[in-house]
Design a protein around this motif. Sequence first.
Motif, short mmCIF file in Angstrom:
data_model
loop_
_atom_site.label_atom_id
_atom_site.label_comp_id
_atom_site.label_asym_id
_atom_site.label_seq_id
_atom_site.Cartn_x
_atom_site.Cartn_y
_atom_site.Cartn_z
N ASP A 180 -17.07 69.00 -40.24
CA ASP A 180 -16.72 67.58 -40.13
C ASP A 180 -17.99 66.81 -39.73
OD1 ASP A 180 -15.96 65.02 -39.11
OD2 ASP A 180 -13.91 65.75 -38.95
N PRO A 181 -18.48 65.90 -40.59
CA PRO A 181 -19.75 65.23 -40.32
C PRO A 181 -19.73 64.29 -39.14
CG PRO A 181 -18.71 64.32 -42.28
CD PRO A 181 -17.91 65.53 -41.91
N ALA A 182 -18.56 64.00 -38.58
CA ALA A 182 -18.49 63.14 -37.39
C ALA A 182 -18.53 63.95 -36.11
CB ALA A 182 -17.23 62.29 -37.43
N THR A 183 -18.85 65.26 -36.20
CA THR A 183 -18.96 66.11 -35.02
C THR A 183 -20.39 66.64 -34.92
OG1 THR A 183 -18.29 68.09 -36.24
CG2 THR A 183 -16.55 66.82 -35.15
N GLY A 184 -20.70 67.17 -33.76
CA GLY A 184 -21.98 67.85 -33.59
C GLY A 184 -23.00 67.08 -32.79
N THR A 185 -23.99 67.81 -32.30
CA THR A 185 -25.12 67.20 -31.62
C THR A 185 -25.78 66.18 -32.55
OG1 THR A 185 -25.52 69.28 -30.45
CG2 THR A 185 -27.32 67.68 -30.50
N GLY A 186 -26.17 65.04 -31.97
CA GLY A 186 -26.76 63.98 -32.77
C GLY A 186 -25.78 62.92 -33.20
N THR A 187 -24.49 63.11 -32.89
CA THR A 187 -23.46 62.12 -33.16
C THR A 187 -22.85 61.68 -31.82
OG1 THR A 187 -21.56 63.62 -33.26
CG2 THR A 187 -22.89 63.39 -35.27
N PRO A 188 -22.10 60.57 -31.81
CA PRO A 188 -21.42 60.18 -30.57
C PRO A 188 -20.42 61.21 -30.07
CG PRO A 188 -21.54 58.32 -32.09
CD PRO A 188 -22.01 59.53 -32.86
N ALA A 189 -19.98 62.12 -30.93
CA ALA A 189 -19.03 63.16 -30.51
C ALA A 189 -19.68 64.22 -29.63
CB ALA A 189 -18.40 63.83 -31.72
N LYS A 190 -21.01 64.35 -29.71
CA LYS A 190 -21.80 65.24 -28.85
C LYS A 190 -21.73 66.72 -29.22
CE LYS A 190 -22.94 61.84 -26.02
NZ LYS A 190 -24.32 61.30 -25.99
N GLY A 191 -20.71 67.15 -29.94
CA GLY A 191 -20.58 68.58 -30.25
C GLY A 191 -19.30 68.84 -31.02
N GLY A 192 -18.85 70.10 -31.01
CA GLY A 192 -17.58 70.48 -31.62
C GLY A 192 -17.65 70.85 -33.08
N ASP A 193 -18.82 70.77 -33.69
CA ASP A 193 -18.92 71.05 -35.13
C ASP A 193 -18.57 72.50 -35.45
OD1 ASP A 193 -21.49 71.06 -33.58
OD2 ASP A 193 -22.14 72.26 -35.29
N ASP A 194 -19.06 73.45 -34.65
CA ASP A 194 -18.75 74.85 -34.89
C ASP A 194 -17.28 75.16 -34.61
OD1 ASP A 194 -19.16 74.32 -32.19
OD2 ASP A 194 -20.31 76.14 -31.79
N LEU A 195 -16.75 74.60 -33.52
CA LEU A 195 -15.34 74.83 -33.17
C LEU A 195 -14.41 74.33 -34.27
CD1 LEU A 195 -15.39 73.79 -29.39
CD2 LEU A 195 -15.99 75.99 -30.43
N TYR A 196 -14.72 73.14 -34.79
CA TYR A 196 -13.91 72.60 -35.87
C TYR A 196 -13.93 73.54 -37.07
CZ TYR A 196 -12.39 69.96 -39.86
OH TYR A 196 -11.72 69.59 -41.01
N ALA A 197 -15.11 74.04 -37.44
CA ALA A 197 -15.21 74.90 -38.63
C ALA A 197 -14.43 76.19 -38.44
CB ALA A 197 -16.68 75.19 -38.93
N PHE A 198 -14.48 76.76 -37.23
CA PHE A 198 -13.73 78.00 -36.99
C PHE A 198 -12.24 77.78 -37.23
CE2 PHE A 198 -17.10 79.10 -33.56
CZ PHE A 198 -17.99 79.52 -34.54
N VAL A 199 -11.70 76.72 -36.64
CA VAL A 199 -10.27 76.46 -36.78
C VAL A 199 -9.92 76.09 -38.22
CG1 VAL A 199 -8.37 74.98 -36.03
CG2 VAL A 199 -9.98 75.85 -34.36
N ALA A 200 -10.78 75.33 -38.86
CA ALA A 200 -10.52 74.94 -40.25
C ALA A 200 -10.42 76.15 -41.17
CB ALA A 200 -11.61 73.99 -40.74
N VAL A 201 -11.30 77.12 -40.97
CA VAL A 201 -11.28 78.33 -41.80
C VAL A 201 -10.03 79.16 -41.50
CG1 VAL A 201 -12.43 80.56 -42.15
CG2 VAL A 201 -13.76 78.44 -42.22
N LEU A 202 -9.67 79.27 -40.22
CA LEU A 202 -8.46 80.02 -39.87
C LEU A 202 -7.21 79.35 -40.43
CD1 LEU A 202 -9.32 80.94 -36.17
CD2 LEU A 202 -8.80 82.58 -37.98
N THR A 203 -7.11 78.03 -40.32
CA THR A 203 -5.92 77.34 -40.81
C THR A 203 -5.88 77.30 -42.34
OG1 THR A 203 -7.04 75.20 -40.52
CG2 THR A 203 -5.61 75.95 -38.74
N ALA A 204 -7.02 77.58 -42.97
CA ALA A 204 -7.02 77.71 -44.44
C ALA A 204 -6.56 79.09 -44.88
CB ALA A 204 -8.42 77.43 -44.99
N GLY A 205 -6.25 79.97 -43.90
CA GLY A 205 -5.67 81.27 -44.21
C GLY A 205 -6.63 82.43 -44.17
N PHE A 206 -7.87 82.21 -43.74
CA PHE A 206 -8.86 83.29 -43.68
C PHE A 206 -8.92 83.89 -42.28
CE2 PHE A 206 -10.22 80.43 -47.05
CZ PHE A 206 -10.47 81.32 -48.09
N ARG A 207 -9.39 85.12 -42.22
CA ARG A 207 -9.58 85.78 -40.94
C ARG A 207 -10.99 85.51 -40.39
NH1 ARG A 207 -6.20 89.23 -43.80
NH2 ARG A 207 -7.90 90.29 -44.89
#
Length: 322
Positions: A180-207
């Motif tokens: 998600d391009p609105a997450t991560g260091t360098g954005t106002p969100a400060k972080g969370g880019d890796d956490l979002y990707a982990f959950v996104a891949v899991l909820t897409a049905g992958f292990r």
Amino acid sequence: VIVATRERPGSLARALDSLLVQDHPDHEVIVVDNAPRTTDTRDLVTQEYAGRVRYVREDTPGLAVAHNTGAAAADGDVLAFTDDDVIADPHWLTALTAPFAADPGLGCVTGLILPARLSTPAQILLEAHGGFAKGFAPRLYDPAAPPADEPLFPFTAGSFGSGANMAFRAAALRKAGGFDPATGTGTPAKGGDDLYAFVAVLTAGFRLRYTPEALVWHHHRETWQDLRNQAYGYGAGLTAYLTATLVRCPRLLPALLARLPRGLAHARAMTASRGQTSGGGVPGEHGTHHHPWPRSLSRRERRGMLHGPLGYLAARTRGGKR
């Protein structure tokens, strides 16, 4: 192997040296120069590492944007990500990517992150309370068989791994919509880019598999102010990624609401002031509480949690929806 960086040519060179001696037989290293202010990174890559490392520039600031740019530039079946402040073990990439061949349903693999040095009180304090490591035993996370010991699954993304040591099957990351391009260091969100990707891949049905054999050594921040900033960023990244998950996948809202009471209790415990335990201990001993976690850092984490959703929405408003 994708390394996003911004104005840290010294640490980047150290990381690249370790990536160029990997024992994996077939890999490419891509450096994504994120919102550069100088030509230092470009000069380093195109001159000192010419023909061995590929240089890509991304002018929009943000770690997730940089990762998406690197993924778009890559043509490998597996995309590995690490940071410019690590040293990778020579066997890192082989260990990180081997599980994909053994499990066609695997979408993500994460690895072990240990400290490169423990030379300042801030570094010792961080590592004494867990650091970036997720344990020394391999673990498989399967959305079809949620782990019984993690009632908040899949929303406890912090237990899956960290962005300095992760790899994705390219097809799985694309199906999950990328970072998600609105997450991560360098954005106002400060972080969370890796956490979002982990959950996104899991909820897409992958292990997702955690494999401690894939090892990198991380250069922790050295000063007290660095640790304060890190605590705030952790809190903000946590709630920013949860906000991103609900914005981009609203069907998960009922599941999140069902877990909300336990989630709030977990967040409170996670940011609680951890006092000193009785008995001795080796300074920096992993996972112990012999070095009390200051209340001021707990308050910083909680303030970050309050900021996270606002920061994420500000990043989207500013243009992070791209």
